[in-house]
Design a protein around this motif. Structure first.
Motif, PDB file in Angstrom:
ATOM      1  N   SER A 148     -21.028  78.015  98.531  1.00  0.00           N
ATOM      2  CA  SER A 148     -21.710  78.119  97.257  1.00  0.00           C
ATOM      3  C   SER A 148     -22.243  76.730  96.914  1.00  0.00           C
ATOM      4  CB  SER A 148     -20.737  78.604  96.180  1.00  0.00           C
ATOM      5  OG  SER A 148     -21.370  78.635  94.933  1.00  0.00           O
ATOM      6  N   ILE A 149     -23.507  76.521  97.237  1.00  0.00           N
ATOM      7  CA  ILE A 149     -24.129  75.213  97.043  1.00  0.00           C
ATOM      8  C   ILE A 149     -25.276  75.392  96.056  1.00  0.00           C
ATOM      9  CG2 ILE A 149     -25.125  73.205  98.204  1.00  0.00           C
ATOM     10  CD1 ILE A 149     -22.419  74.005  99.367  1.00  0.00           C
ATOM     11  N   GLY A 150     -25.088  74.935  94.837  1.00  0.00           N
ATOM     12  CA  GLY A 150     -26.087  75.132  93.786  1.00  0.00           C
ATOM     13  C   GLY A 150     -27.211  74.120  93.837  1.00  0.00           C
ATOM     14  N   ARG A 151     -28.243  74.382  93.044  1.00  0.00           N
ATOM     15  CA  ARG A 151     -29.397  73.488  93.004  1.00  0.00           C
ATOM     16  C   ARG A 151     -29.072  72.117  92.447  1.00  0.00           C
ATOM     17  NH1 ARG A 151     -34.207  77.393  90.830  1.00  0.00           N
ATOM     18  NH2 ARG A 151     -34.312  78.697  92.689  1.00  0.00           N
ATOM     19  N   ALA A 152     -28.008  72.025  91.679  1.00  0.00           N
ATOM     20  CA  ALA A 152     -27.633  70.733  91.107  1.00  0.00           C
ATOM     21  C   ALA A 152     -27.263  69.728  92.196  1.00  0.00           C
ATOM     22  CB  ALA A 152     -26.462  70.904  90.148  1.00  0.00           C
ATOM     23  N   VAL A 153     -26.907  70.208  93.374  1.00  0.00           N
ATOM     24  CA  VAL A 153     -26.531  69.331  94.486  1.00  0.00           C
ATOM     25  C   VAL A 153     -27.750  68.564  94.984  1.00  0.00           C
ATOM     26  CG1 VAL A 153     -25.709  69.336  96.878  1.00  0.00           C
ATOM     27  CG2 VAL A 153     -24.567  70.724  95.164  1.00  0.00           C
ATOM     28  N   GLY A 154     -28.917  69.171  94.942  1.00  0.00           N
ATOM     29  CA  GLY A 154     -30.126  68.491  95.405  1.00  0.00           C
ATOM     30  C   GLY A 154     -31.170  69.502  95.829  1.00  0.00           C
ATOM     31  N   ASN A 155     -32.218  68.980  96.448  1.00  0.00           N
ATOM     32  CA  ASN A 155     -33.283  69.883  96.907  1.00  0.00           C
ATOM     33  C   ASN A 155     -32.821  70.659  98.141  1.00  0.00           C
ATOM     34  OD1 ASN A 155     -33.556  68.176  99.105  1.00  0.00           O
ATOM     35  ND2 ASN A 155     -35.325  67.099  98.278  1.00  0.00           N
ATOM     36  N   ALA A 156     -33.687  71.494  98.672  1.00  0.00           N
ATOM     37  CA  ALA A 156     -33.316  72.379  99.777  1.00  0.00           C
ATOM     38  C   ALA A 156     -32.850  71.604 101.009  1.00  0.00           C
ATOM     39  CB  ALA A 156     -34.494  73.282 100.142  1.00  0.00           C
ATOM     40  N   VAL A 157     -33.475  70.488 101.283  1.00  0.00           N
ATOM     41  CA  VAL A 157     -33.100  69.692 102.451  1.00  0.00           C
ATOM     42  C   VAL A 157     -31.668  69.185 102.296  1.00  0.00           C
ATOM     43  CG1 VAL A 157     -33.630  67.587 103.754  1.00  0.00           C
ATOM     44  CG2 VAL A 157     -35.485  69.026 102.910  1.00  0.00           C
ATOM     45  N   VAL A 158     -31.349  68.672 101.133  1.00  0.00           N
ATOM     46  CA  VAL A 158     -30.004  68.141 100.879  1.00  0.00           C
ATOM     47  C   VAL A 158     -28.978  69.269 100.907  1.00  0.00           C
ATOM     48  CG1 VAL A 158     -28.556  67.016  99.137  1.00  0.00           C
ATOM     49  CG2 VAL A 158     -30.884  66.189  99.562  1.00  0.00           C
ATOM     50  N   ARG A 159     -29.291  70.393 100.266  1.00  0.00           N
ATOM     51  CA  ARG A 159     -28.350  71.520 100.241  1.00  0.00           C
ATOM     52  C   ARG A 159     -28.080  72.035 101.645  1.00  0.00           C
ATOM     53  NH1 ARG A 159     -31.746  73.290  96.026  1.00  0.00           N
ATOM     54  NH2 ARG A 159     -32.415  75.063  97.273  1.00  0.00           N
ATOM     55  N   ASN A 160     -29.108  72.153 102.460  1.00  0.00           N
ATOM     56  CA  ASN A 160     -28.927  72.637 103.831  1.00  0.00           C
ATOM     57  C   ASN A 160     -28.099  71.669 104.665  1.00  0.00           C
ATOM     58  OD1 ASN A 160     -30.230  75.076 103.537  1.00  0.00           O
ATOM     59  ND2 ASN A 160     -32.235  74.204 103.999  1.00  0.00           N
ATOM     60  N   ARG A 161     -28.293  70.373 104.459  1.00  0.00           N
ATOM     61  CA  ARG A 161     -27.479  69.393 105.184  1.00  0.00           C
ATOM     62  C   ARG A 161     -26.018  69.519 104.765  1.00  0.00           C
ATOM     63  NH1 ARG A 161     -25.135  64.500 104.867  1.00  0.00           N
ATOM     64  NH2 ARG A 161     -25.087  63.309 106.779  1.00  0.00           N
ATOM     65  N   CYS A 162     -25.774  69.695 103.478  1.00  0.00           N
ATOM     66  CA  CYS A 162     -24.407  69.874 102.991  1.00  0.00           C
ATOM     67  C   CYS A 162     -23.779  71.125 103.598  1.00  0.00           C
ATOM     68  CB  CYS A 162     -24.397  69.973 101.464  1.00  0.00           C
ATOM     69  SG  CYS A 162     -24.800  68.427 100.641  1.00  0.00           S
ATOM     70  N   LYS A 163     -24.535  72.212 103.658  1.00  0.00           N
ATOM     71  CA  LYS A 163     -24.014  73.457 104.241  1.00  0.00           C
ATOM     72  C   LYS A 163     -23.670  73.266 105.718  1.00  0.00           C
ATOM     73  CE  LYS A 163     -27.224  76.112 101.858  1.00  0.00           C
ATOM     74  NZ  LYS A 163     -28.088  77.290 101.736  1.00  0.00           N
ATOM     75  N   ARG A 164     -24.539  72.570 106.437  1.00  0.00           N
ATOM     76  CA  ARG A 164     -24.272  72.327 107.860  1.00  0.00           C
ATOM     77  C   ARG A 164     -22.996  71.516 108.049  1.00  0.00           C
ATOM     78  NH1 ARG A 164     -29.824  71.368 108.073  1.00  0.00           N
ATOM     79  NH2 ARG A 164     -29.467  69.132 108.164  1.00  0.00           N
ATOM     80  N   VAL A 221     -16.218  77.361  99.672  1.00  0.00           N
ATOM     81  CA  VAL A 221     -16.379  75.948  99.392  1.00  0.00           C
ATOM     82  C   VAL A 221     -17.605  75.802  98.506  1.00  0.00           C
ATOM     83  CG1 VAL A 221     -16.863  73.678 100.377  1.00  0.00           C
ATOM     84  CG2 VAL A 221     -15.290  75.224 101.533  1.00  0.00           C
ATOM     85  N   ALA A 222     -17.403  75.183  97.345  1.00  0.00           N
ATOM     86  CA  ALA A 222     -18.493  74.888  96.425  1.00  0.00           C
ATOM     87  C   ALA A 222     -18.577  73.371  96.295  1.00  0.00           C
ATOM     88  CB  ALA A 222     -18.231  75.533  95.065  1.00  0.00           C
ATOM     89  N   LEU A 223     -19.781  72.864  96.200  1.00  0.00           N
ATOM     90  CA  LEU A 223     -19.957  71.416  96.073  1.00  0.00           C
ATOM     91  C   LEU A 223     -20.406  71.068  94.667  1.00  0.00           C
ATOM     92  CD1 LEU A 223     -21.744  70.539  99.412  1.00  0.00           C
ATOM     93  CD2 LEU A 223     -19.328  70.478  98.882  1.00  0.00           C
ATOM     94  N   ARG A 224     -19.900  69.953  94.182  1.00  0.00           N
ATOM     95  CA  ARG A 224     -20.293  69.474  92.862  1.00  0.00           C
ATOM     96  C   ARG A 224     -21.376  68.420  92.943  1.00  0.00           C
ATOM     97  NH1 ARG A 224     -14.930  69.000  89.114  1.00  0.00           N
ATOM     98  NH2 ARG A 224     -14.653  71.236  88.873  1.00  0.00           N
ATOM     99  N   ARG A 225     -21.461  67.746  94.065  1.00  0.00           N
ATOM    100  CA  ARG A 225     -22.480  66.707  94.233  1.00  0.00           C
ATOM    101  C   ARG A 225     -22.831  66.579  95.714  1.00  0.00           C
ATOM    102  NH1 ARG A 225     -17.623  63.750  92.863  1.00  0.00           N
ATOM    103  NH2 ARG A 225     -16.974  62.551  94.674  1.00  0.00           N
ATOM    104  N   ALA A 226     -23.944  65.917  95.975  1.00  0.00           N
ATOM    105  CA  ALA A 226     -24.455  65.848  97.344  1.00  0.00           C
ATOM    106  C   ALA A 226     -23.806  64.756  98.173  1.00  0.00           C
ATOM    107  CB  ALA A 226     -25.968  65.628  97.318  1.00  0.00           C
ATOM    108  N   ASP A 227     -23.145  63.801  97.561  1.00  0.00           N
ATOM    109  CA  ASP A 227     -22.587  62.707  98.348  1.00  0.00           C
ATOM    110  C   ASP A 227     -21.262  63.113  98.991  1.00  0.00           C
ATOM    111  OD1 ASP A 227     -21.480  62.795  95.824  1.00  0.00           O
ATOM    112  OD2 ASP A 227     -21.054  60.643  95.749  1.00  0.00           O
ATOM    113  N   LEU A 228     -21.393  63.962  99.986  1.00  0.00           N
ATOM    114  CA  LEU A 228     -20.239  64.425 100.751  1.00  0.00           C
ATOM    115  C   LEU A 228     -19.671  63.290 101.579  1.00  0.00           C
ATOM    116  CD1 LEU A 228     -21.223  67.864 102.297  1.00  0.00           C
ATOM    117  CD2 LEU A 228     -19.388  67.409 100.710  1.00  0.00           C
ATOM    118  N   PRO A 229     -18.367  63.304 101.826  1.00  0.00           N
ATOM    119  CA  PRO A 229     -17.809  62.306 102.744  1.00  0.00           C
ATOM    120  C   PRO A 229     -18.287  62.592 104.172  1.00  0.00           C
ATOM    121  CG  PRO A 229     -16.122  63.860 102.018  1.00  0.00           C
ATOM    122  CD  PRO A 229     -17.364  64.176 101.260  1.00  0.00           C
ATOM    123  N   GLU A 230     -18.056  61.646 105.042  1.00  0.00           N
ATOM    124  CA  GLU A 230     -18.405  61.843 106.447  1.00  0.00           C
ATOM    125  C   GLU A 230     -17.596  62.999 107.018  1.00  0.00           C
ATOM    126  OE1 GLU A 230     -20.790  60.265 108.236  1.00  0.00           O
ATOM    127  OE2 GLU A 230     -21.342  59.400 106.309  1.00  0.00           O
TER     128      GLU A 230
END
Length: 160
Positions: free
Chosen positions: A64-80, A105-114
């Motif tokens: 569950s990755i919402g738009r608040a995480v970022g644009n489509a490119v950022v959201r897709n990278r987070c999902k991957r 898994v839901a993300l609150r922000r785009a700055d995921l750890p490595e």
């Protein structure tokens, strides 16, 4: 922690397949609703893990990755990244007596750890969730045991 040092399966000598087929995914709204309805949420480093016990022998993942995480490119990278962490750690995730867990898994922000840190985070949140489910199961078992405890026989069967 380099990727090569990620833990392997707890079964000695076994090299489990680390794939992510459709059977390991939550795909339908009803599956997501059931996990959210279980009301088990664990939070860590911008990652929120919802969980529910399942009768399946393996864990399943929903994202569950919402738009608040970022644009489509950022959201897709987070999902991957989250999918890859799950794929690598699926054999390390806890299981209960009846099977695995359904995880969202839901993300609150785009700055995921490595990736290595994300793997550790996913397993630790799943273990916290597992411990809480075990506590809930023990509490409900204690309540059921109190209800099913010794009962007085009916008056007609009592010995004076």
């Amino acid at each position: 922690m380099p990727l090569t040092s990620l833990p392997s399966s707890s079964v000695p000598g076994a090299d489990p397949r680390r794939t992510f087929p459709a059977r390991l995914r939550l795909t339908h709204d009803l599956e997501f609703d059931a996990v959210y309805a279980a009301k088990m949420k664990k939070i860590g480093s911008g990652v929120v893990l919802f969980s529910s016990p399942s009768e399946r022998a393996h864990a399943r993942l929903g994202l569950s990755i919402g738009r608040a995480v970022g644009n489509a490119v950022v959201r897709n990278r987070c999902k991957r990244l989250v999918r890859e962490a799950f794929r690598l750690m699926q054999h390390e995730l806890p299981r209960h007596a009846g099977g695995g867990y359904d995880l969202i898994v839901a993300l609150r922000r785009a700055d995921l750890p490595e990736l290595p840190r994300l793997c550790e985070l996913l397993v630790s949140l799943a273990q916290e969730s597992h411990r809480e489910w075990e506590r809930r199961r023990a509490r409900s078992g204690a309540k059921d045991g109190a209800k099913d405890g010794p009962k007085e026989p009916p008056a007609s069967e009592r010995v004076p």
